[in-house]
Design an enzyme around this catalytic site. Structure first.
Site, PDB file in Angstrom:
ATOM      1  N   GLU A  19       0.842  -1.203   0.000  1.00  0.00           N
ATOM      2  CA  GLU A  19       0.000   0.000   0.000  1.00  0.00           C
ATOM      3  C   GLU A  19       0.872   1.247   0.000  1.00  0.00           C
ATOM      4  O   GLU A  19       1.632   1.480   0.933  1.00  0.00           O
ATOM      5  CB  GLU A  19      -0.895   0.010   1.247  1.00  0.00           C
ATOM      6  CG  GLU A  19      -1.726   1.281   1.387  1.00  0.00           C
ATOM      7  CD  GLU A  19      -2.481   1.358   2.717  1.00  0.00           C
ATOM      8  OE1 GLU A  19      -2.294   0.452   3.554  1.00  0.00           O
ATOM      9  OE2 GLU A  19      -3.233   2.325   2.906  1.00  0.00           O
TER      10      GLU A  19
ATOM     11  N   ASP B  85      -1.073  -0.884   5.641  1.00  0.00           N
ATOM     12  CA  ASP B  85      -1.092  -0.318   6.991  1.00  0.00           C
ATOM     13  C   ASP B  85      -2.137  -1.065   7.805  1.00  0.00           C
ATOM     14  O   ASP B  85      -3.123  -1.556   7.267  1.00  0.00           O
ATOM     15  CB  ASP B  85      -1.492   1.168   6.955  1.00  0.00           C
ATOM     16  CG  ASP B  85      -0.445   2.014   6.246  1.00  0.00           C
ATOM     17  OD1 ASP B  85       0.712   1.549   6.118  1.00  0.00           O
ATOM     18  OD2 ASP B  85      -0.794   3.135   5.820  1.00  0.00           O
TER      19      ASP B  85
ATOM     20  N   ASP C 191      -4.583  -0.185   9.412  1.00  0.00           N
ATOM     21  CA  ASP C 191      -5.690   0.724   9.726  1.00  0.00           C
ATOM     22  C   ASP C 191      -6.883   0.420   8.831  1.00  0.00           C
ATOM     23  O   ASP C 191      -6.860  -0.549   8.065  1.00  0.00           O
ATOM     24  CB  ASP C 191      -5.243   2.196   9.595  1.00  0.00           C
ATOM     25  CG  ASP C 191      -4.774   2.521   8.176  1.00  0.00           C
ATOM     26  OD1 ASP C 191      -4.979   1.679   7.261  1.00  0.00           O
ATOM     27  OD2 ASP C 191      -4.201   3.602   7.989  1.00  0.00           O
TER      28      ASP C 191
END
Ligand code: 28G
Length: 638
Positions: free
Chosen positions: A426, A499, A501
């Site tokens: 990413e 990540d 998240d």
């Protein structure tokens, strides 16, 4: 007698009480906007009187105590007895009139009823004093606390002029903003002065001593000049004024300049129509038609040429359209009632503008030529821009093969499909760290930019139009869809590294969806993995550990007497070495293998695997409520 009087006065107070309870219904809001709205209400009454032909001057004074006064030199508000045994003046300021601007049904028009709004203003004031000069006598009446009579109408002194003055101080407990804004008031008054040629407006601010006198003889032209920008006008202002069909009066000014902005102002019965409406769209289509007709007739537009579009025509045009519509035809639309709905206004304005504009172009050849040349230029630029966009798109198509080959991929040095790993990373910056930190002998890095296309409902052809996904397919090298042959895969492991998240989770879901739908054998063979980056680094001196979950962090803390904590918000916060140690090295990393049966319970498993982060999971679900992975996948499996 006294009984009915009391009853009535109770009714009145209840009426004004309603205003205080729900000020927004009557003046829109209790902020600065609403505060100034009180001023416009009273000023509109003064303007109406001047429009009726009584008085040519209006004064406005802002005082140090937070009050403001508006004064006209009209006939003077009625001071006679009203049928209710009160003075008419008292009725004007204490009886709530029907059809508030912001309530249901009604709408405001300047030139409407006198006195509408005066009681609303009074209801929201700490005090209000009305002074009337009439028949050689000055009268005065005072109210406090939202309409309570302090003193009945009384005679003050002999005077030789006529007129009215209202001074009021808004209630500080009702308004969140009680300071009058001089500049705002001047600009509002200036606009009125433009629209009401021949009336002088004087504004004085006693708090600062600033003052302004606004008077325009040819208001709309002055307005046009005022709006003039840096761009150079192409001609003298255009001005049409007259009566259209259905008793609709039209006053119109316009000027083209060599700039690129369009400024269109429209008003109906002196009320600004910010959202336009039938009159404004009629003016626009009539203008476009007149220009196209002229250009055709004079062979500027040839038979093969397309018509100019409205946006070409209005580039660099400043225009002001004023219409007066008989009250029985008035119809406003929209939440703020600032869009004209009156159908009659369309026909009236359209034929008026078309007729006058056609005549203007014929009679003012040099202006017409300059205007048409400018419009031609705008149209050319628009067509060129469109062509350039199309070309760029076609070029992309041709260049695709090439770019896929060179691409963003950092390939592995060796060619060993039984051992090689492809990291889908990413973001470019994490991609950079991964590229530095990897073991380049067998690890390849493909950075992904931004969100991955959701392939849930897409056909293969659409998916392959997506650059990101077609690059992935090309890199894996085993085909896609029905053609996919897992044995041809150039990699033993495809590792998703995002990540930890919500965005990262989302990207993972989208990628897995893509694999599930178009490269399912890859999943069946257990070649797809999710990398698990650490959430924390705990350290003290030279000693350190990485924690991959909150629980692990708690356990690790026990090994430290004191410690520092670094929380990784993204892969980008780790340098290349850290990324290698924690997430990429086969010695120390944790990979989650995604298998096909995971999909039956996809979202649950998925988030378990994401590391026990209930908050993230909840947030993610909240943000993506429509994304029902579990259902979709189970549906396809059955
Ligand atoms: C100072 C700030 C706001 C106003 C007038 C003048 C008249 C008036 C206002 O009449 C309606 C009309 C007669 C009963 C009209 C005076 C005719 C003859 C007026 C203002 C209903 C109210 N004499 N000036 N209202 N009347 N100025 N300025 O409000 O039949 S309001």
């Amino acid at each position: 007698m006294s009984h009915s009087y009391n009853e009535q006065s109770i009714q009145i107070l209840e009426g004004l009480d309603a205003v205080r309870k729900r000020p927004g219904m009557y003046i829109g809001s209790t902020d600065s906007r609403g505060l100034h709205h009180m001023v416009w209400e009273i000023m509109d009454n003064a303007i109406d009187e001047a429009l009726n032909g009584f008085g040519k001057e209006i004064n406005l004074v802002i005082y140090k105590d937070g009050s403001i006064s508006i004064q006209d030199f009209g006939r003077g508000m009625p001071v006679g007895k009203h049928s209710s045994n009160k003075s008419t003046l008292e009725v004007i300021f204490t009886v709530l009139h029907a059809g508030g601007k912001f309530g249901e049904g009604g709408y405001k028009t300047s030139g409407g009823l006198h006195g509408v709004g005066a009681s609303v203003v009074n209801a929201l004031c700490e005090y209000l004093i009305a002074t009337v000069d009439y028949n050689g006598q000055q009268y005065e009446m005072e109210f406090k606390d939202g309409g309570q009579v302090v003193s009945k109408l009384k005679k003050i002194k002999k005077v030789s002029t006529t007129g009215s003055m209202v001074r009021f101080k808004p209630n500080e407990t009702i308004f969140t903003e009680t300071e009058f804004n001089y500049n705002l008031i001047v600009e509002h008054v200036r606009e009125s002065a433009f629209l009401l040629s021949g009336i002088r407006f004087n504004v004085l601010d006693e708090r600062t001593g600033k003052s302004e006198s606004l008077y325009y003889e040819d208001g709309l032209i002055a307005f046009l000049k005022f709006l003039e920008k840096k761009a150079k006008p192409l001609h003298e202002p255009i001005h049409f004024k007259g009566m259209g069909s259905d008793g609709i009066e039209i006053d119109f000014v316009a000027q083209f300049d060599d700039g690129y902005t369009e400024s269109t102002y429209s008003y109906v019965n002196l009320v600004k129509t910010i959202d336009g409406g039938t009159h404004e769209s009629a003016f626009k289509s009539a203008l476009t038609k007149s220009i196209n007709d002229f250009a055709r007739k004079n062979n500027i537009l040839k038979e093969k040429d397309k018509n100019f579009e409205g946006i070409d025509v209005r580039e660099g045009l400043t225009s002001i359209l004023l219409v007066s519509i008989p009250e029985n035809l008035l119809q406003f639309e929209g939440q703020t009632k600032s869009k004209l709905g009156t159908p009659e206004a369309r026909g009236a304005v359209e034929s008026f503008i078309l007729e006058h504009m056609t005549y203007y172009l014929e009679e003012n050849r040099s202006a017409a030529n300059a205007i048409i040349a400018k419009i031609q230029q705008s149209a050319d630029v628009r067509l060129q821009a469109r062509k350039a966009r199309e070309n760029a798109r076609n070029k992309n198509k041709n260049a695709k093969e090439e770019r896929l080959l060179s691409g963003k991929l950092s390939p592995a040095q060796r060619r060993n499909p039984k051992k090689n790993e492809l990291y889908l990373v990413e973001g470019d910056s994490a991609g950079g760290s991964a590229k530095q930190g990897r073991d380049s002998k067998f690890q390849a890095i493909l950075p992904l930019r931004g969100k991955v296309l959701n392939t849930e409902r897409l056909k293969l052809a659409d998916v392959l139009k997506n650059e990101e996904l077609s690059t992935i397919a090309y890199t894996i090298g085993a085909g896609v869809g029905d053609d996919f042959v897992v044995e041809d895969s150039q990699y033993d492991k495809i590792i998703l590294m995002t990540d930890a998240d919500t965005d990262g989770a989302h990207i993972q879901v989208l990628l897995l969806t893509f694999f599930y739908r178009f490269m399912r054998p890859l999943l069946e063979a257990g070649k797809v993995y999710i990398a698990l980056p650490p959430l924390y680094k705990i350290y003290s001196g030279k000693k350190f550990d990485y924690a991959y979950s909150e629980e692990e962090l708690e356990t690790l803390k026990e090994n430290y007497s004191s410690f520092n904590l670094q929380r990784y918000k993204g892969l980008g916060e780790m340098n290349a070495d850290q990324l290698w140690d924690t997430t990429m090295s086969p010695e120390s990393r944790t990979l989650i293998r995604v298998t096909i049966d995971d999909f039956e319970v996809a979202d649950r498993r998925f988030f378990e695997l994401m590391g026990n982060q209930p908050n993230l999971r909840r947030e993610w679900i909240e943000e993506n409520v429509s994304f029902t992975l579990e259902d979709e996948f189970s549906e396809e499996l059955t």
